[in-house]
Write a protein that holds these residues in place. Structure first.
Motif, PDB file in Angstrom:
ATOM      1  N   ASN A 138       0.852  -1.185   0.000  1.00 40.81           N
ATOM      2  CA  ASN A 138       0.000   0.000   0.000  1.00 40.81           C
ATOM      3  C   ASN A 138       0.891   1.240   0.000  1.00 40.81           C
ATOM      4  N   PHE A 139       0.357   2.335  -0.527  1.00 43.10           N
ATOM      5  CA  PHE A 139       1.181   3.529  -0.716  1.00 43.10           C
ATOM      6  C   PHE A 139       0.315   4.768  -0.535  1.00 43.10           C
ATOM      7  N   SER A 140       0.879   5.815   0.064  1.00 40.87           N
ATOM      8  CA  SER A 140       0.176   7.098   0.126  1.00 40.87           C
ATOM      9  C   SER A 140       1.188   8.233   0.183  1.00 40.87           C
ATOM     10  N   LEU A 141       0.831   9.364  -0.430  1.00 44.60           N
ATOM     11  CA  LEU A 141       1.639  10.583  -0.397  1.00 44.60           C
ATOM     12  C   LEU A 141       0.727  11.725   0.011  1.00 44.60           C
ATOM     13  N   TYR A 142       1.054  12.347   1.154  1.00 41.57           N
ATOM     14  CA  TYR A 142       0.226  13.410   1.722  1.00 41.57           C
ATOM     15  C   TYR A 142       0.968  14.730   1.616  1.00 41.57           C
ATOM     16  N   TYR A 143       0.242  15.768   1.204  1.00 41.10           N
ATOM     17  CA  TYR A 143       0.835  17.097   1.080  1.00 41.10           C
ATOM     18  C   TYR A 143       0.002  18.098   1.871  1.00 41.10           C
ATOM     19  N   SER A 144       0.668  18.860   2.715  1.00 44.58           N
ATOM     20  CA  SER A 144       0.019  19.957   3.429  1.00 44.58           C
ATOM     21  C   SER A 144       1.067  21.017   3.707  1.00 44.58           C
ATOM     22  N   LYS A 145       0.823  22.200   3.213  1.00 42.22           N
ATOM     23  CA  LYS A 145       1.752  23.297   3.423  1.00 42.22           C
ATOM     24  C   LYS A 145       1.734  23.705   4.897  1.00 42.22           C
ATOM     25  N   GLU A 146       2.906  24.062   5.406  1.00 40.69           N
ATOM     26  CA  GLU A 146       3.016  24.444   6.806  1.00 40.69           C
ATOM     27  C   GLU A 146       2.055  25.608   7.115  1.00 40.69           C
ATOM     28  N   TRP A 199      -5.352  22.932   4.814  1.00 38.32           N
ATOM     29  CA  TRP A 199      -5.689  22.028   3.716  1.00 38.32           C
ATOM     30  C   TRP A 199      -4.625  20.955   3.541  1.00 38.32           C
ATOM     31  N   GLY A 200      -5.079  19.768   3.182  1.00 39.64           N
ATOM     32  CA  GLY A 200      -4.165  18.680   2.894  1.00 39.64           C
ATOM     33  C   GLY A 200      -4.660  17.878   1.708  1.00 39.64           C
ATOM     34  N   PHE A 201      -3.718  17.264   0.964  1.00 41.81           N
ATOM     35  CA  PHE A 201      -4.059  16.487  -0.218  1.00 41.81           C
ATOM     36  C   PHE A 201      -3.284  15.176  -0.161  1.00 41.81           C
ATOM     37  N   GLU A 202      -3.971  14.076  -0.482  1.00 37.45           N
ATOM     38  CA  GLU A 202      -3.335  12.767  -0.370  1.00 37.45           C
ATOM     39  C   GLU A 202      -3.698  11.896  -1.567  1.00 37.45           C
ATOM     40  N   ILE A 203      -2.681  11.248  -2.123  1.00 39.78           N
ATOM     41  CA  ILE A 203      -2.867  10.221  -3.141  1.00 39.78           C
ATOM     42  C   ILE A 203      -2.547   8.883  -2.486  1.00 39.78           C
ATOM     43  N   ALA A 204      -3.451   7.908  -2.595  1.00 38.60           N
ATOM     44  CA  ALA A 204      -3.247   6.624  -1.929  1.00 38.60           C
ATOM     45  C   ALA A 204      -3.603   5.482  -2.877  1.00 38.60           C
ATOM     46  N   VAL A 205      -2.885   4.377  -2.714  1.00 34.68           N
ATOM     47  CA  VAL A 205      -3.149   3.154  -3.485  1.00 34.68           C
ATOM     48  C   VAL A 205      -3.156   1.981  -2.512  1.00 34.68           C
ATOM     49  N   ASN A 206      -4.259   1.259  -2.444  1.00 31.67           N
ATOM     50  CA  ASN A 206      -4.352   0.043  -1.644  1.00 31.67           C
ATOM     51  C   ASN A 206      -4.214  -1.180  -2.541  1.00 31.67           C
ATOM     52  N   HIS A 265      -9.948  -7.460  -1.771  1.00 33.50           N
ATOM     53  CA  HIS A 265     -10.353  -6.262  -2.514  1.00 33.50           C
ATOM     54  C   HIS A 265      -9.295  -5.930  -3.568  1.00 33.50           C
ATOM     55  N   PRO A 266      -9.692  -5.676  -4.812  1.00 35.08           N
ATOM     56  CA  PRO A 266      -8.715  -5.380  -5.863  1.00 35.08           C
ATOM     57  C   PRO A 266      -8.009  -4.044  -5.617  1.00 35.08           C
ATOM     58  N   ARG A 267      -6.999  -3.792  -6.441  1.00 32.95           N
ATOM     59  CA  ARG A 267      -6.250  -2.537  -6.319  1.00 32.95           C
ATOM     60  C   ARG A 267      -7.198  -1.344  -6.418  1.00 32.95           C
ATOM     61  N   THR A 268      -6.992  -0.408  -5.482  1.00 33.34           N
ATOM     62  CA  THR A 268      -7.840   0.783  -5.419  1.00 33.34           C
ATOM     63  C   THR A 268      -6.959   2.012  -5.284  1.00 33.34           C
ATOM     64  N   ALA A 269      -7.134   2.978  -6.180  1.00 34.15           N
ATOM     65  CA  ALA A 269      -6.404   4.242  -6.120  1.00 34.15           C
ATOM     66  C   ALA A 269      -7.403   5.372  -5.921  1.00 34.15           C
ATOM     67  N   PHE A 270      -7.037   6.345  -5.082  1.00 30.27           N
ATOM     68  CA  PHE A 270      -7.963   7.441  -4.833  1.00 30.27           C
ATOM     69  C   PHE A 270      -7.194   8.676  -4.385  1.00 30.27           C
ATOM     70  N   LEU A 271      -7.854   9.812  -4.521  1.00 26.67           N
ATOM     71  CA  LEU A 271      -7.322  11.101  -4.091  1.00 26.67           C
ATOM     72  C   LEU A 271      -8.187  11.607  -2.948  1.00 26.67           C
ATOM     73  N   LYS A 272      -7.543  12.046  -1.844  1.00 25.51           N
ATOM     74  CA  LYS A 272      -8.273  12.577  -0.695  1.00 25.51           C
ATOM     75  C   LYS A 272      -7.873  14.029  -0.452  1.00 25.51           C
ATOM     76  N   ILE A 273      -8.852  14.824  -0.085  1.00 29.07           N
ATOM     77  CA  ILE A 273      -8.624  16.206   0.333  1.00 29.07           C
ATOM     78  C   ILE A 273      -9.073  16.320   1.782  1.00 29.07           C
ATOM     79  N   SER A 274      -8.253  16.930   2.615  1.00 29.22           N
ATOM     80  CA  SER A 274      -8.589  17.060   4.032  1.00 29.22           C
ATOM     81  C   SER A 274      -8.522  18.523   4.449  1.00 29.22           C
ATOM     82  N   TYR A 275      -9.340  18.843   5.440  1.00 25.59           N
ATOM     83  CA  TYR A 275      -9.345  20.193   5.998  1.00 25.59           C
ATOM     84  C   TYR A 275      -9.293  20.076   7.508  1.00 25.59           C
TER      85      TYR A 275
END
Length: 892
Positions: free
Chosen positions: A835-843, A847-854, A880-890
């Motif tokens: 599994n993989f995820s990359l999260y971005y949030s400026k100091e 707001w935060g943005f994440e790309i994840a693959v299960n 569960h098959p491979r799943t990719a998604f984009l998440k936005i967090s606040y």
């Protein structure tokens, strides 16, 4: 295996790196009389911000060790409760010994606590961690914070242990967080909200019972940062991906001195489950509470649990919501209430290669497809009234509801037959429990508690079976005129249970206590089953005359009294006990009394604890246990439990009786960076309720019996970890040996089961470098008797990466290689899961943005194995098959 060799090479390389370019500052901390000070804090704060803070705490001999970067400047701060703080600046060019002598302070204890915010404060049964000292930057939730604290472990299931002991209850600012279960908290509380973590050993809900009731519980209290109080905080995540995947995860929290509100939601169809079988057990009080409750372990077999057992799905849709409020009504009255609701849709697929070893090695291939819809709710109201420091009154009301509908499709292929089975299940249940506990301290020497419990539960399950051929010929009176066969089964249980217990704590003197106990338990359970054939014409073919269909009333009473005697001899505490139980039970079946019995039982117990010192203890427990089964086990008429299994209870069953003993040892030393935990358990059954089985082909007829067949179980588990600078190395081992006998086809067969394995891992805790956990899990399963032997082996190397970089990105990835081998057939299976995820949030940005693959490698299924007295099962569980998604967090 190449993967294991590569992993061991990396571990060796990390071990060398752990001591590269560093020097040690070592020595002792004493008071003005040269007596060692245990628990003193030493913090080395680097002048260069690029370096990480180093921390040490003195051991029982006052020793400390700090690993500092070569030729780098640090500000050293030394603090100890009740003593003046010492500050100094140093730069090491080589390993340096240095001792410190501390002077007592004339300031008050409160003034010292305010001025000296110690990284770790140890006071009797309480450990307080200042979380900021240990954070390294990539923490998003409480889980990541706890994993950085010395002596604290967090496993993948969300269980938290401190110095090898499990945390039983979690609070936030002194208020119970939902049920107190750790998983909800560690997965949802934001990391930046945590100021301090307080660990309370031997925790008691009622302060004046501490030291009397010998609570073995451990509680954890999360103290929030000042900026998070009287404000709503939390975060909201939302995202989606291809194939209409979505995830929405809001968490909102509000805390003030008199009010706390917690809201958690989780809505997704990406295969992430919000509530599991382990969560269900935790909400029921945990496995130990179930073992202490007569019939408690039947939770594993109830209709509701059947829908929770699997954690792997071809498809799942989860809708989960939880609301918790704690309100101080007056200075003496608090209210704690929560509601947890979940609605799940699950699709599962399993393939099984089954060998029946007691039937000339008959083979069966079985495919099971399942579609389930499950709704449940857990609701609790607690009123806590404390009129004064000598009294405590608590009332709990707990309501659990569940309903489900499911379709299970089974294809069973043997050399003789191919069977198709469709089963429709509709379980529906409600459980209402009330508890009232009153405690009164009359004087220092005399304290009494009175506990009253009442429980009502009602369970119904409507099941329709559809077969393509007749089953159990000669036993099931099927009308065979139809080409297909429909069987109707209704099962219901109605339970009323009440209990009263009085316990008195009598303090004879400082080293001798006696605790007399008296109580009574009453249970009334009505259990019915209906099995019948529904013909194509609509007529019903009833099976009552063929020995099916139960209508049973089970009434049970346990009257008991006894005592526990507690004595302290220096560092040794012993507590023997003796309890007398008088059982009364009677059973009516189809309106006629079939059993009316009484039985006295004497149950001894013993506990002993030797405290070598504060950080090293040895504990021994022994108990003779007595347990009764529930009404379904006494129901002596046949019922169908699966397409190839009939079950019949037995009205002549009595209480199970077994010895249990455990020996545990733990030691931790922050000075040496060593943590040791070991447990040995032994069980010897004198009287048991077991099944005797008749097998013909794949068909089984199982009957409950009361037996003294020999049965012993030995289990051993241990953990050793060593911290070296920013590296921690851990070795965990476990083993289980069982010897027992069962009756199969009217023959007594002796079996031996062996399960053992180990896990070796290393973890890093860098501040500015990637943090990685590398490990390998190695498991062995062996099972057999004089006629056959089975052996399986599993090897799972894994890696977990967390990297906080450029002050804005958090990279997380996990990888596991699975090697599975059936030693008997030589069958080998390999697969990789990642599994993989990359999260971005400026100091300073909410707001935060994440790309994840299960399931990044899109693995189709997992491999598993199991065995029983007559079955070897090789299992493929589709996931569960491979799943990719984009998440936005606040972040609020």
């Amino acid at each position: 295996m190449k993967q294991s060799k590569h992993l061991l090479f990396l571990v060796s390389l990390l071990t060398v790196m752990a001591t590269w370019g560093q020097n040690q500052l070592t020595g002792k901390v004493t008071d003005s009389l040269n007596e060692p000070l245990s628990g003193a804090n030493l913090i080395a704060i680097p002048v260069n911000d690029a370096l990480s803070m180093e921390f040490s705490i003195t051991d029982e001999r006052g020793r400390y060790r700090l690993n500092l970067k070569n030729d780098s400047a640090y500000v050293l701060e030394l603090s100890y409760l009740g003593y003046k703080k010492i500050s100094d600046t140093l730069r090491l060019a080589k390993d340096t010994p240095r001792n410190f002598k501390m002077e007592s302070s004339k300031e008050s204890l409160d003034e010292i606590l305010i001025k000296q915010k110690m990284a770790v404060l140890v006071r009797e049964d309480t450990i307080t961690y200042r979380a900021r000292v240990f954070k390294t930057g990539e923490e998003r939730k409480l889980r990541e914070v706890l994993k950085k604290l010395p002596g604290v472990e967090v496993d993948r299931e969300g269980n938290v242990t401190v110095n090898g002991k499990k945390v039983d209850k979690l609070m936030v600012d002194g208020k119970t967080f939902f049920t107190g279960d750790t998983k909800l908290a560690i997965e949802n509380i934001p990391a930046d909200a945590v100021d301090e973590v307080e660990v309370l050993d031997n925790y008691s809900e009622i302060p004046f019972l501490k030291g009397l009731e010998d609570s073995d519980k451990m509680a954890m209290n999360i103290k929030l940062s000042e900026g998070k109080k009287k404000f709503v905080f939390g975060d909201i995540e939302a995202g989606g991906g291809p194939e209409e995947r979505y995830v929405v995860h809001p968490t909102l929290f509000y805390y003030s001195p008199k009010t706390s509100v917690n809201v958690i939601g989780d809505f997704n169809n990406i295969g992430e489950r919000s509530f599991s079988m382990q969560d269900y057990i935790n909400f029921e009080g945990g496995i130990l509470a179930l073992m202490d409750n007569p019939g408690g372990l039947d939770i594993y077999n109830d209709d509701f649990s059947r829908f929770l057992r699997n954690d792997d799905f071809v498809y799942s849709k989860n809708e989960f919501g939880a609301f918790n409020i704690v309100q101080q009504i007056t200075d003496n009255l608090d209210v704690n209430a929560y509601t947890i609701a979940s609605n799940n849709k699950m699709e599962m697929l399993q393939e099984n290669d089954i060998t029946y070893v007691n039937n000339n090695g008959l083979d069966e291939f079985r495919e099971t497809r399942t579609n389930n819809n499950l709704f449940f709710s857990l609701n609790k109201l607690q009123l806590s009234f404390v009129p004064n420091v000598e009294e405590d009154l608590t009332y709990d009301a707990f309501v659990k509801t569940s309903r489900a509908d499911g379709l299970e499709q089974i294809t069973s292929e043997t050399p003789q037959n191919t069977t198709f089975v469709d089963t429709q299940n509709e379980p529906d249940a409600i459980d209402f429990t009330q508890n009232l506990k009153y405690s009164k301290q009359f004087s220092y020497k005399h304290t009494t508690t009175a506990t009253v419990n009442y429980k009502f539960s009602k369970d119904n399950n409507y099941r329709n079976w559809f077969f393509n051929r007749p089953l159990f010929s000669g036993i099931l009176p099927l009308v065979t005129e139809d080409e297909t066969f429909e069987l109707l089964q209704n099962t219901s249980s109605r339970l009323n249970k009440a209990a009263l217990e009085l316990k008195h704590y009598w303090v004879l003197n400082n080293t001798n206590h006696i605790y007399p106990v008296v109580g009574v338990d009453f249970l009334n359970q009505h259990f019915t089953t209906l099995d019948a054939q529904v013909l194509n014409s609509g007529e019903v073919n009833d099976f009552t005359e063929a020995g099916f269909n139960n209508d049973l009333d089970f009434r049970f009473m346990d009257q008991y009294f006894g005592f526990q005697y507690k004595m302290k001899l220096g560092d040794l505490i012993i507590k023997p006990g003796l309890f007398y139980h008088f059982y009364m039970w009677d059973i009516d079946q189809l309106g006629e009394q079939i059993t009316n019995k009484t039985k006295p039982v004497l149950l001894p117990e013993f506990e002993g604890q030797y405290e070598i010192h504060n950080s090293e203890k040895l504990k021994l427990k022994y108990k003779l246990n007595s347990r009764f089964s529930d009404a379904s086990t006494f129901a002596n008429r046949l019922r169908l439990t699966s397409f190839n299994r009939l079950y019949q209870g037995n009205e002549d069953l009595e209480n199970q009786l077994y010895h249990s003993a455990s020996l545990s040892y733990y030691k931790f030393s922050l000075f040496k960076g060593v943590f040791i935990n070991a447990n040995f358990n032994y069980t010897n059954r004198l009287k048991s309720v077991r099944n005797t089985t008749i097998i013909e082909g794949i068909d089984q007829i199982t009957t409950a019996i009361y037996t003294d067949l020999p049965e012993e179980t030995f289990s051993l588990s241990g953990s050793f970890s060593k911290k070296v600078n920013d590296f921690k190395f851990t070795l965990q081992t476990n083993g289980n040996l069982s010897n027992y006998s069962r009756i199969i086809n009217e023959e007594i067969l002796d079996y031996e089961s062996k399960k053992y394995g180990y896990t070796f891992k290393t973890e890093t805790s860098f501040k500015d470098l990637p943090n990685i956990e590398l490990g390998v899990e190695h498991r062995f399963n062996e099972f057999g008797n004089d006629n056959f032997n089975n052996s399986f082996e599993q090897i799972n190397p894994y890696a977990i990466l967390e990297y906080d970089f450029w002050n804005a990105f958090i990279l997380k990835a996990d990888y596991q290689y699975n090697y599975y081998e059936n030693k008997n057939t030589g069958d080998i299976n390999r697969f990789e899961i990642g599994n993989f995820s990359l999260y971005y949030s400026k100091e300073d940005s909410p707001w935060g943005f994440e790309i994840a693959v299960n399931n990044a490698f899109d693995v189709g299924y997992k491999r598993n194995n199991s065995f029983s007295q007559f079955i070897i099962r090789d299992q493929r569980i589709f996931i569960h098959p491979r799943t990719a998604f984009l998440k936005i967090s606040y972040k609020l």
